[in-house]
Design an enzyme around this catalytic site. Structure first.
Site, short mmCIF file in Angstrom:
data_model
loop_
_atom_site.label_atom_id
_atom_site.label_comp_id
_atom_site.label_asym_id
_atom_site.label_seq_id
_atom_site.Cartn_x
_atom_site.Cartn_y
_atom_site.Cartn_z
N ASP A 29 2.35 12.84 11.87
CA ASP A 29 2.43 14.19 12.44
C ASP A 29 1.94 14.19 13.89
O ASP A 29 1.05 13.41 14.25
CB ASP A 29 1.60 15.16 11.59
CG ASP A 29 1.95 16.61 11.87
OD1 ASP A 29 2.99 16.87 12.50
OD2 ASP A 29 1.17 17.49 11.45
N GLY A 30 2.50 15.08 14.69
CA GLY A 30 2.03 15.27 16.06
C GLY A 30 3.02 14.84 17.13
O GLY A 30 2.67 14.83 18.32
N ASN A 31 4.24 14.51 16.73
CA ASN A 31 5.23 14.07 17.72
C ASN A 31 5.54 15.16 18.74
O ASN A 31 5.64 14.90 19.94
CB ASN A 31 6.55 13.69 17.02
CG ASN A 31 6.39 12.53 16.08
OD1 ASN A 31 5.36 11.88 16.05
ND2 ASN A 31 7.42 12.26 15.29
N TRP A 61 2.66 15.64 21.17
CA TRP A 61 2.61 14.50 22.09
C TRP A 61 3.59 14.72 23.24
O TRP A 61 3.27 14.50 24.41
CB TRP A 61 2.96 13.22 21.32
CG TRP A 61 2.85 11.95 22.09
CD1 TRP A 61 1.77 11.12 22.17
CD2 TRP A 61 3.88 11.35 22.90
NE1 TRP A 61 2.05 10.03 22.96
CE2 TRP A 61 3.34 10.14 23.42
CE3 TRP A 61 5.20 11.69 23.23
CZ2 TRP A 61 4.07 9.29 24.25
CZ3 TRP A 61 5.92 10.85 24.06
CH2 TRP A 61 5.36 9.66 24.57
N HIS A 110 9.52 12.38 18.96
CA HIS A 110 10.03 11.66 17.78
C HIS A 110 10.43 10.23 18.16
O HIS A 110 10.12 9.27 17.45
CB HIS A 110 11.22 12.39 17.17
CG HIS A 110 10.91 13.78 16.70
ND1 HIS A 110 9.81 14.06 15.92
CD2 HIS A 110 11.54 14.96 16.89
CE1 HIS A 110 9.79 15.37 15.66
NE2 HIS A 110 10.83 15.93 16.25
N SER A 140 10.57 16.48 5.70
CA SER A 140 10.21 17.22 4.50
C SER A 140 11.31 18.22 4.13
O SER A 140 12.17 18.57 4.95
CB SER A 140 8.89 17.97 4.71
OG SER A 140 9.10 19.13 5.49
N TRP A 185 13.90 21.55 7.30
CA TRP A 185 15.21 22.18 7.58
C TRP A 185 15.02 23.51 8.29
O TRP A 185 15.96 24.06 8.85
CB TRP A 185 15.99 22.42 6.28
CG TRP A 185 16.31 21.16 5.54
CD1 TRP A 185 15.70 20.69 4.41
CD2 TRP A 185 17.33 20.19 5.87
NE1 TRP A 185 16.26 19.49 4.02
CE2 TRP A 185 17.26 19.17 4.90
CE3 TRP A 185 18.28 20.09 6.89
CZ2 TRP A 185 18.11 18.06 4.91
CZ3 TRP A 185 19.14 18.99 6.90
CH2 TRP A 185 19.04 17.99 5.92
N LEU A 231 6.04 -6.50 1.45
CA LEU A 231 5.70 -5.08 1.48
C LEU A 231 6.85 -4.22 0.96
O LEU A 231 8.01 -4.44 1.33
CB LEU A 231 5.39 -4.69 2.93
CG LEU A 231 5.07 -3.22 3.19
CD1 LEU A 231 3.67 -2.89 2.67
CD2 LEU A 231 5.16 -2.90 4.68
N ARG A 263 -3.36 11.30 7.47
CA ARG A 263 -2.56 12.26 8.22
C ARG A 263 -3.05 12.27 9.66
O ARG A 263 -4.25 12.43 9.92
CB ARG A 263 -2.64 13.67 7.64
CG ARG A 263 -1.74 14.63 8.42
CD ARG A 263 -1.56 15.97 7.79
NE ARG A 263 -0.58 16.75 8.56
CZ ARG A 263 0.22 17.67 8.04
NH1 ARG A 263 0.16 17.93 6.76
NH2 ARG A 263 1.07 18.33 8.80
C1 IPE Z 1 4.76 17.19 7.60
O1 IPE Z 1 4.59 17.60 8.90
C2 IPE Z 1 6.11 16.55 7.42
C3 IPE Z 1 6.32 15.28 8.08
C4 IPE Z 1 5.45 14.61 8.78
C5 IPE Z 1 7.64 14.72 7.92
P1 IPE Z 1 4.93 19.08 9.38
O2 IPE Z 1 4.65 19.12 10.84
O3 IPE Z 1 6.30 19.44 8.97
O4 IPE Z 1 3.91 19.95 8.55
P2 IPE Z 1 3.34 21.41 8.84
O5 IPE Z 1 4.51 22.31 9.03
O6 IPE Z 1 2.52 21.33 10.08
O7 IPE Z 1 2.51 21.73 7.64
C1 IPE Z 2 6.04 14.99 12.85
O1 IPE Z 2 5.82 15.53 14.10
C2 IPE Z 2 7.48 14.59 12.64
C3 IPE Z 2 8.21 15.45 11.69
C4 IPE Z 2 7.72 16.44 11.02
C5 IPE Z 2 9.62 15.14 11.51
P1 IPE Z 2 6.05 17.07 14.39
O2 IPE Z 2 7.45 17.26 14.86
O3 IPE Z 2 5.66 17.89 13.22
O4 IPE Z 2 5.04 17.31 15.59
P2 IPE Z 2 4.10 18.58 15.83
O5 IPE Z 2 3.32 18.79 14.57
O6 IPE Z 2 5.01 19.71 16.14
O7 IPE Z 2 3.24 18.18 16.98
MG MG Z 3 3.92 18.72 12.62
#
Ligand code: IPE
Ligand code: IPE
Ligand code: MG
Length: 240
Positions: free
Chosen positions: A20-22, A25, A37, A65, A69, A132, A183
């Protein structure tokens, strides 16, 4: 090289990761979210190398997830195409590394046929590998997985249901429960990941944004895991 303070005999068998966090970033750099991403790919494959180095048997990542969508259609389309490209680009490299690739999640009509085909090809190519097991959770939701399991149990006509029955009807019945779930990006929630499987997983939350995460961060998390005591509802030191 593994850090000297890691105990090679107590490496978790299965680590799962919420990448998470793309988006944040990218935003920090004034870039479109999609570039976050893209930057996450290098992090992912560095961490996979770290998982191999550490001798992990199972490594699972949350890539998309059932709730993702809800994002803008351009981002959803980008993520579908990007994941397809990653599979194509990386499958031979992973195959050479003796990695077995698997996917968990709903393969329903929302996932384009061509993406499902790529998943199946990668699974077939690598299915006899003995290193793995790298599982990608794609169009995955923990509740969807449980609903699908219950539906299949009902369809099979079984009248008696145990925990084993449910476990046998999950997307990958061979997959052991994760010992450790990491996470990134400072979010302290599960977001519908592996709801059944993480009943007794150790949880580690890292403030690092996913594109900055590297194998050293994985090793740091393993070290923290090794310093914890898992009790499974029993008492410290095995109940005595
Ligand atoms: C969880 O991250 C799903 C993935 C990393 C694929 P999200 O960014 O979608 O989760 P929420 O919306 O912050 O809970
Ligand atoms: C996780 O990064 C990747 C996916 C959920 C596909 P996010 O796209 O959720 O990045 P933030 O949470 O918005 O920073
Ligand atoms: Mg996210």
């Amino acid at each position: 090289m593994l850090p000297a303070d890691l105990d090679p005999d107590r490496i978790p068998g299965h680590i799962a990761c919420v990448m998470d966090g793309n988006g944040r970033w990218a935003r920090e750099r004034g870039l479109p979210r999609t570039e976050g991403h893209e930057a996450g790919e290098e992090a992912l494959f560095d961490v996979v190398e770290g998982a191999i180095e550490a001798g992990l048997e199972w490594f699972t990542v949350y890539a998309f997830s059932t709730e993702n969508w809800r994002r803008p259609p351009e981002e959803v389309r980008f993520l579908l195409d990007f994941n397809e490209q990653i599979i194509l680009k990386r499958r031979d490299q992973l195959h050479e590394r003796n990695v077995r690739i698997r996917f968990i999640g709903r393969r329903d009509g929302r996932v384009p046929r061509r993406v499902i085909r790529r998943m199946e090809e990668a699974e077939v190519l690598t299915r006899a590998n003995t290193g793995l097991t790298f599982t990608v959770a794609f169009n995955y939701g923990g509740r969807a997985e449980l609903v699908d399991a219950v539906q299949r149990i009902v369809d099979s006509g079984l009248r008696r249901v145990s925990e084993r029955t449910v476990a046998r009807h999950l997307y990958d019945p061979d997959m052991p429960d994760p010992d450790l779930v990491i996470r990134t990006s400072g979010e302290h929630r599960v977001s519908n990941f592996l709801l059944w499987e993480l009943a007794y997983s150790e949880l580690i939350f890292s403030d690092t944004l996913w594109p900055d995460f590297r194998r050293e961060d994985l090793f740091t998390a393993i070290k923290e895991y090794q310093d914890r005591e898992r009790r499974y509802g029993s008492l410290a030191g095995g109940g005595r």
